[in-house]
Design a protein around this motif. Sequence first.
Motif, PDB file in Angstrom:
ATOM      1  N   PRO A   1      26.943 -24.519  10.322  1.00  0.00           N
ATOM      2  CA  PRO A   1      25.755 -25.161   9.750  1.00  0.00           C
ATOM      3  C   PRO A   1      24.704 -24.138   9.314  1.00  0.00           C
ATOM      4  O   PRO A   1      23.758 -24.484   8.606  1.00  0.00           O
ATOM      5  N   LEU A   2      24.894 -22.869   9.696  1.00  0.00           N
ATOM      6  CA  LEU A   2      23.959 -21.809   9.320  1.00  0.00           C
ATOM      7  C   LEU A   2      24.342 -21.120   8.012  1.00  0.00           C
ATOM      8  O   LEU A   2      23.579 -20.306   7.494  1.00  0.00           O
ATOM      9  N   LYS A   3      25.515 -21.426   7.468  1.00  0.00           N
ATOM     10  CA  LYS A   3      26.007 -20.722   6.278  1.00  0.00           C
ATOM     11  C   LYS A   3      25.093 -20.871   5.061  1.00  0.00           C
ATOM     12  O   LYS A   3      24.796 -19.878   4.400  1.00  0.00           O
ATOM     13  N   PRO A   4      24.602 -22.072   4.731  1.00  0.00           N
ATOM     14  CA  PRO A   4      23.696 -22.169   3.580  1.00  0.00           C
ATOM     15  C   PRO A   4      22.353 -21.488   3.885  1.00  0.00           C
ATOM     16  O   PRO A   4      21.686 -21.811   4.868  1.00  0.00           O
ATOM     17  N   HIS A   5      21.990 -20.530   3.039  1.00  0.00           N
ATOM     18  CA  HIS A   5      20.749 -19.772   3.215  1.00  0.00           C
ATOM     19  C   HIS A   5      19.795 -20.014   2.044  1.00  0.00           C
ATOM     20  O   HIS A   5      20.221 -20.102   0.895  1.00  0.00           O
ATOM     21  N   VAL A   6      18.526 -20.106   2.391  1.00  0.00           N
ATOM     22  CA  VAL A   6      17.472 -20.218   1.388  1.00  0.00           C
ATOM     23  C   VAL A   6      16.790 -18.856   1.263  1.00  0.00           C
ATOM     24  O   VAL A   6      16.756 -18.076   2.205  1.00  0.00           O
ATOM     25  N   VAL A   7      16.253 -18.593   0.072  1.00  0.00           N
ATOM     26  CA  VAL A   7      15.577 -17.335  -0.197  1.00  0.00           C
ATOM     27  C   VAL A   7      14.176 -17.617  -0.696  1.00  0.00           C
ATOM     28  O   VAL A   7      13.962 -18.453  -1.585  1.00  0.00           O
ATOM     29  N   TYR A   8      13.221 -16.930  -0.089  1.00  0.00           N
ATOM     30  CA  TYR A   8      11.812 -16.983  -0.505  1.00  0.00           C
ATOM     31  C   TYR A   8      11.427 -15.600  -1.019  1.00  0.00           C
ATOM     32  O   TYR A   8      11.965 -14.584  -0.557  1.00  0.00           O
ATOM     33  N   VAL A   9      10.494 -15.563  -1.972  1.00  0.00           N
ATOM     34  CA  VAL A   9      10.107 -14.318  -2.633  1.00  0.00           C
ATOM     35  C   VAL A   9       8.587 -14.263  -2.746  1.00  0.00           C
ATOM     36  O   VAL A   9       7.943 -15.277  -3.018  1.00  0.00           O
ATOM     37  N   VAL A  10       8.048 -13.060  -2.575  1.00  0.00           N
ATOM     38  CA  VAL A  10       6.649 -12.808  -2.916  1.00  0.00           C
ATOM     39  C   VAL A  10       6.646 -11.567  -3.817  1.00  0.00           C
ATOM     40  O   VAL A  10       7.284 -10.561  -3.508  1.00  0.00           O
ATOM     41  N   ASP A  11       5.964 -11.678  -4.952  1.00  0.00           N
ATOM     42  CA  ASP A  11       5.867 -10.568  -5.888  1.00  0.00           C
ATOM     43  C   ASP A  11       4.682  -9.679  -5.532  1.00  0.00           C
ATOM     44  O   ASP A  11       3.710 -10.136  -4.921  1.00  0.00           O
ATOM     45  N   ARG A  12       4.787  -8.425  -5.954  1.00  0.00           N
ATOM     46  CA  ARG A  12       3.700  -7.480  -5.754  1.00  0.00           C
ATOM     47  C   ARG A  12       2.415  -8.062  -6.347  1.00  0.00           C
ATOM     48  O   ARG A  12       2.415  -8.563  -7.454  1.00  0.00           O
ATOM     49  N   PRO A  13       1.327  -8.014  -5.573  1.00  0.00           N
ATOM     50  CA  PRO A  13       0.059  -8.527  -6.106  1.00  0.00           C
ATOM     51  C   PRO A  13      -0.369  -7.751  -7.343  1.00  0.00           C
ATOM     52  O   PRO A  13      -0.100  -6.551  -7.454  1.00  0.00           O
ATOM     53  N   ALA A  14      -1.006  -8.453  -8.254  1.00  0.00           N
ATOM     54  CA  ALA A  14      -1.448  -7.808  -9.515  1.00  0.00           C
ATOM     55  C   ALA A  14      -2.562  -6.817  -9.238  1.00  0.00           C
ATOM     56  O   ALA A  14      -3.332  -6.950  -8.337  1.00  0.00           O
TER      57      ALA A  14
ATOM     58  N   ALA B   1       0.809  -1.226   0.000  1.00  0.00           N
ATOM     59  CA  ALA B   1       0.000   0.000   0.000  1.00  0.00           C
ATOM     60  C   ALA B   1       0.842   1.277   0.000  1.00  0.00           C
ATOM     61  O   ALA B   1       0.401   2.301  -0.530  1.00  0.00           O
ATOM     62  N   HIS B   2       2.055   1.240   0.583  1.00  0.00           N
ATOM     63  CA  HIS B   2       2.811   2.471   0.803  1.00  0.00           C
ATOM     64  C   HIS B   2       4.143   2.562   0.072  1.00  0.00           C
ATOM     65  O   HIS B   2       4.784   3.612   0.119  1.00  0.00           O
ATOM     66  N   ARG B   3       4.559   1.515  -0.562  1.00  0.00           N
ATOM     67  CA  ARG B   3       5.825   1.531  -1.302  1.00  0.00           C
ATOM     68  C   ARG B   3       5.608   0.866  -2.665  1.00  0.00           C
ATOM     69  O   ARG B   3       4.667   0.109  -2.857  1.00  0.00           O
ATOM     70  N   ASP B   4       6.531   1.113  -3.586  1.00  0.00           N
ATOM     71  CA  ASP B   4       6.393   0.541  -4.924  1.00  0.00           C
ATOM     72  C   ASP B   4       7.285  -0.684  -5.131  1.00  0.00           C
ATOM     73  O   ASP B   4       7.685  -0.986  -6.248  1.00  0.00           O
ATOM     74  N   PHE B   5       7.594  -1.403  -4.061  1.00  0.00           N
ATOM     75  CA  PHE B   5       8.420  -2.606  -4.177  1.00  0.00           C
ATOM     76  C   PHE B   5       7.767  -3.577  -5.167  1.00  0.00           C
ATOM     77  O   PHE B   5       6.569  -3.830  -5.085  1.00  0.00           O
ATOM     78  N   GLN B   6       8.576  -4.132  -6.036  1.00  0.00           N
ATOM     79  CA  GLN B   6       8.059  -5.123  -6.985  1.00  0.00           C
ATOM     80  C   GLN B   6       8.057  -6.527  -6.390  1.00  0.00           C
ATOM     81  O   GLN B   6       7.314  -7.395  -6.841  1.00  0.00           O
ATOM     82  N   ARG B   7       8.903  -6.722  -5.398  1.00  0.00           N
ATOM     83  CA  ARG B   7       8.928  -8.000  -4.682  1.00  0.00           C
ATOM     84  C   ARG B   7       9.498  -7.764  -3.300  1.00  0.00           C
ATOM     85  O   ARG B   7      10.171  -6.763  -3.045  1.00  0.00           O
TER      86      ARG B   7
END
Length: 181
Positions: free
Chosen positions: A168-181, A123-129
């Motif tokens: 054992p914490l070095k490997p990181h996973v990344v999750y993404v959510v895109d801006r709703p249409a 609602a307040h920023r133009d982030f694409q993801r």
Amino acid sequence: MSGTAIETQRLILRNWRFEDRWPFAEMNGDPEVMRYFPSTLTRDESDALVGRIGQHLARHGFGLWAVERKEDRQFLGFCGLARIEFACPIEGDVEIGWRLARHCWRQGYALEAASACLEWAWAHRDFQRIVSMTADINEPSWSLMRKLGMEHRPELDFLHPRLADDSPLKPHVVYVVDRPA
């Protein structure tokens, strides 16, 4: 968000207050809360983190807000948005993150707070993801990421440059959510 709070049914996400420092330090000293971080934090380290969070909020107009329970005004932890400012595949992206005291776990507070942060961001920023990252062994966090509608993006996974090679914490996973249409 300076001066304005995000409110949910049970929570207020707000700017930090001086009196938040003690329960925050207590939380950061809990080995179970810090299980997926390199170590617990001392009081000085915790206070320094509050300072960095405040600087980020001032610089960007958003950040990791203090989470307060409406019912009793108790400080529960933080949730919010932060720019990723270290070399990795998602450098420059905005991350959603959270950390709550152990007595708040499994009550839906993290999901409630994080959902409100996402709504605020759209609602307040133009982030694409918006992204989120964690150690690949941190199942509770990536489980919450999925509940938020985020999807694992294996091509963005990385070895955290600020962690020792044998961690054992070095490997990181990344999750993404895109801006709703």
